[in-house]
Design a protein around this motif. Structure first.
Motif, PDB file in Angstrom:
ATOM      1  N   TYR A  13     -53.452  -6.724 -40.769  1.00  0.00           N
ATOM      2  CA  TYR A  13     -53.792  -7.998 -41.379  1.00  0.00           C
ATOM      3  C   TYR A  13     -52.636  -8.967 -41.277  1.00  0.00           C
ATOM      4  N   GLY A  14     -52.935 -10.230 -40.988  1.00  0.00           N
ATOM      5  CA  GLY A  14     -51.924 -11.261 -40.948  1.00  0.00           C
ATOM      6  C   GLY A  14     -51.044 -11.228 -39.720  1.00  0.00           C
ATOM      7  N   LEU A  15     -51.373 -10.403 -38.753  1.00  0.00           N
ATOM      8  CA  LEU A  15     -50.577 -10.310 -37.543  1.00  0.00           C
ATOM      9  C   LEU A  15     -51.234 -11.093 -36.418  1.00  0.00           C
ATOM     10  N   SER A  16     -50.443 -11.468 -35.448  1.00  0.00           N
ATOM     11  CA  SER A  16     -50.955 -12.185 -34.290  1.00  0.00           C
ATOM     12  C   SER A  16     -51.894 -11.289 -33.484  1.00  0.00           C
ATOM     13  N   HIS A  17     -52.675 -11.918 -32.654  1.00  0.00           N
ATOM     14  CA  HIS A  17     -53.593 -11.184 -31.776  1.00  0.00           C
ATOM     15  C   HIS A  17     -52.806 -10.216 -30.884  1.00  0.00           C
ATOM     16  N   GLU A  18     -51.655 -10.668 -30.358  1.00  0.00           N
ATOM     17  CA  GLU A  18     -50.851  -9.829 -29.473  1.00  0.00           C
ATOM     18  C   GLU A  18     -50.321  -8.590 -30.201  1.00  0.00           C
ATOM     19  N   ALA A  19     -49.877  -8.772 -31.454  1.00  0.00           N
ATOM     20  CA  ALA A  19     -49.369  -7.633 -32.232  1.00  0.00           C
ATOM     21  C   ALA A  19     -50.484  -6.633 -32.511  1.00  0.00           C
ATOM     22  N   ARG A  20     -51.661  -7.127 -32.871  1.00  0.00           N
ATOM     23  CA  ARG A  20     -52.796  -6.227 -33.123  1.00  0.00           C
ATOM     24  C   ARG A  20     -53.209  -5.510 -31.841  1.00  0.00           C
ATOM     25  N   ASN A  21     -53.122  -6.201 -30.708  1.00  0.00           N
ATOM     26  CA  ASN A  21     -53.474  -5.593 -29.428  1.00  0.00           C
ATOM     27  C   ASN A  21     -52.501  -4.464 -29.075  1.00  0.00           C
ATOM     28  N   LEU A  22     -51.206  -4.692 -29.300  1.00  0.00           N
ATOM     29  CA  LEU A  22     -50.233  -3.628 -29.054  1.00  0.00           C
ATOM     30  C   LEU A  22     -50.467  -2.446 -29.979  1.00  0.00           C
ATOM     31  N   GLN A  23     -50.811  -2.734 -31.220  1.00  0.00           N
ATOM     32  CA  GLN A  23     -51.129  -1.671 -32.180  1.00  0.00           C
ATOM     33  C   GLN A  23     -52.303  -0.848 -31.656  1.00  0.00           C
ATOM     34  N   TRP A  24     -53.320  -1.515 -31.172  1.00  0.00           N
ATOM     35  CA  TRP A  24     -54.494  -0.828 -30.630  1.00  0.00           C
ATOM     36  C   TRP A  24     -54.109   0.011 -29.408  1.00  0.00           C
ATOM     37  N   LEU A  25     -53.292  -0.538 -28.511  1.00  0.00           N
ATOM     38  CA  LEU A  25     -52.875   0.194 -27.319  1.00  0.00           C
ATOM     39  C   LEU A  25     -52.085   1.453 -27.679  1.00  0.00           C
ATOM     40  N   VAL A  29     -53.030   5.597 -27.131  1.00  0.00           N
ATOM     41  CA  VAL A  29     -52.208   6.664 -26.545  1.00  0.00           C
ATOM     42  C   VAL A  29     -52.225   7.888 -27.452  1.00  0.00           C
ATOM     43  N   VAL A  30     -52.044   7.666 -28.746  1.00  0.00           N
ATOM     44  CA  VAL A  30     -51.983   8.776 -29.696  1.00  0.00           C
ATOM     45  C   VAL A  30     -53.317   9.513 -29.773  1.00  0.00           C
ATOM     46  N   GLU A  31     -54.408   8.771 -29.799  1.00  0.00           N
ATOM     47  CA  GLU A  31     -55.722   9.377 -29.984  1.00  0.00           C
ATOM     48  C   GLU A  31     -56.321   9.957 -28.703  1.00  0.00           C
ATOM     49  N   GLU A  32     -55.987   9.379 -27.554  1.00  0.00           N
ATOM     50  CA  GLU A  32     -56.634   9.776 -26.304  1.00  0.00           C
ATOM     51  C   GLU A  32     -55.893  10.860 -25.530  1.00  0.00           C
ATOM     52  N   VAL A  33     -54.637  11.082 -25.840  1.00  0.00           N
ATOM     53  CA  VAL A  33     -53.855  12.026 -25.055  1.00  0.00           C
ATOM     54  C   VAL A  33     -53.603  13.293 -25.872  1.00  0.00           C
ATOM     55  N   PRO A  34     -54.238  14.396 -25.480  1.00  0.00           N
ATOM     56  CA  PRO A  34     -54.021  15.647 -26.209  1.00  0.00           C
ATOM     57  C   PRO A  34     -52.551  16.066 -26.167  1.00  0.00           C
ATOM     58  N   GLY A  35     -52.047  16.489 -27.308  1.00  0.00           N
ATOM     59  CA  GLY A  35     -50.683  16.984 -27.380  1.00  0.00           C
ATOM     60  C   GLY A  35     -49.637  15.953 -27.757  1.00  0.00           C
ATOM     61  N   VAL A  36     -50.035  14.685 -27.892  1.00  0.00           N
ATOM     62  CA  VAL A  36     -49.056  13.676 -28.311  1.00  0.00           C
ATOM     63  C   VAL A  36     -48.772  13.866 -29.788  1.00  0.00           C
ATOM     64  N   ARG A  37     -47.501  14.010 -30.111  1.00  0.00           N
ATOM     65  CA  ARG A  37     -47.090  14.189 -31.504  1.00  0.00           C
ATOM     66  C   ARG A  37     -46.698  12.868 -32.146  1.00  0.00           C
ATOM     67  N   SER A  38     -45.952  12.047 -31.438  1.00  0.00           N
ATOM     68  CA  SER A  38     -45.570  10.743 -31.975  1.00  0.00           C
ATOM     69  C   SER A  38     -45.135   9.829 -30.840  1.00  0.00           C
ATOM     70  N   VAL A  39     -45.183   8.536 -31.135  1.00  0.00           N
ATOM     71  CA  VAL A  39     -44.873   7.511 -30.143  1.00  0.00           C
ATOM     72  C   VAL A  39     -44.050   6.424 -30.820  1.00  0.00           C
ATOM     73  N   ALA A  40     -43.090   5.870 -30.087  1.00  0.00           N
ATOM     74  CA  ALA A  40     -42.298   4.762 -30.615  1.00  0.00           C
ATOM     75  C   ALA A  40     -42.024   3.752 -29.508  1.00  0.00           C
ATOM     76  N   VAL A  41     -42.078   2.473 -29.865  1.00  0.00           N
ATOM     77  CA  VAL A  41     -41.644   1.394 -28.992  1.00  0.00           C
ATOM     78  C   VAL A  41     -40.353   0.863 -29.610  1.00  0.00           C
ATOM     79  N   VAL A  42     -39.313   0.808 -28.791  1.00  0.00           N
ATOM     80  CA  VAL A  42     -37.980   0.434 -29.248  1.00  0.00           C
ATOM     81  C   VAL A  42     -37.516  -0.774 -28.430  1.00  0.00           C
TER      82      VAL A  42
END
Length: 164
Positions: A13-25, A29-42
């Motif tokens: 909520y309250g985030l730009s379209h681009e931020a929500r899109n990155l969140q969705w992307l 990755v987390v939901e579609e790839v079996p075995g993924v434990r965690s992901v971070a963008v730095v």
């Protein structure tokens, strides 16, 4: 925070379209790839911009084995590994680092460079399919690279700080 992606206001909520899109992307990755434990963008300066929550499964189904303490720990590891490999590539005249993979007995860590110098790090279970992980990481990097502007990085960083 229940399942999904942490760091940008949970539900977006309250985030730009681009931020929500990155969140969705990232959630994809987390939901579609079996075995993924965690992901971070730095960010290129080592600050956490976006992460999955390593304490919960993406489907809300309870704890999952992730980095020992938090998404910040994964971000620190990703930033350090990125810096180390960039330095090594420079000393070896190897050109820019595209991807790094660390294979461990109990899992793997993949780090991929995003076009703006940011890094995508993915921690996986030992039995994950590395080619599927690499494919989904490349998709994320391809889609995220052109939208990670300084303004969006600032918005993501502020949202991470707001959650803490």
């Amino acid at each position: 925070m229940p399942g999904g992606v942490a760091g940008i206001g949970g539900v977006g909520y309250g985030l730009s379209h681009e931020a929500r899109n990155l969140q969705w992307l990232l959630t994809d990755v987390v939901e579609e790839v079996p075995g993924v434990r965690s992901v971070a963008v730095v960010s290129s300066d080592g600050l956490l911009l976006l992460s999955s929550d390593p304490r919960q499964r993406p489907d809300g189904g309870g704890p999952v084995d992730g980095p020992r303490h938090s998404s910040a720990d994964l971000a620190t590891i990703v930033a350090g590994l990125g810096s180390l490999t960039t330095g090594a590539a420079s000393l070896m005249d190897g050109g820019p680092v595209k991807q790094t993979m660390v294979a461990m007995e109990e899992g793997s860590l993949f780090v991929m460079t995003i076009s703006d110098g940011s890094l995508l790090g993915v921690h996986t279970a030992p039995d994950c399919d590395m080619s599927v992980v690499a494919y989904h990481m490349a998709l994320f990097v391809g889609r995220a690279g052109h939208v990670l502007t300084p303004e969006l990085r600032r918005e993501l960083r502020q949202s991470v700080e707001a959650v803490r």
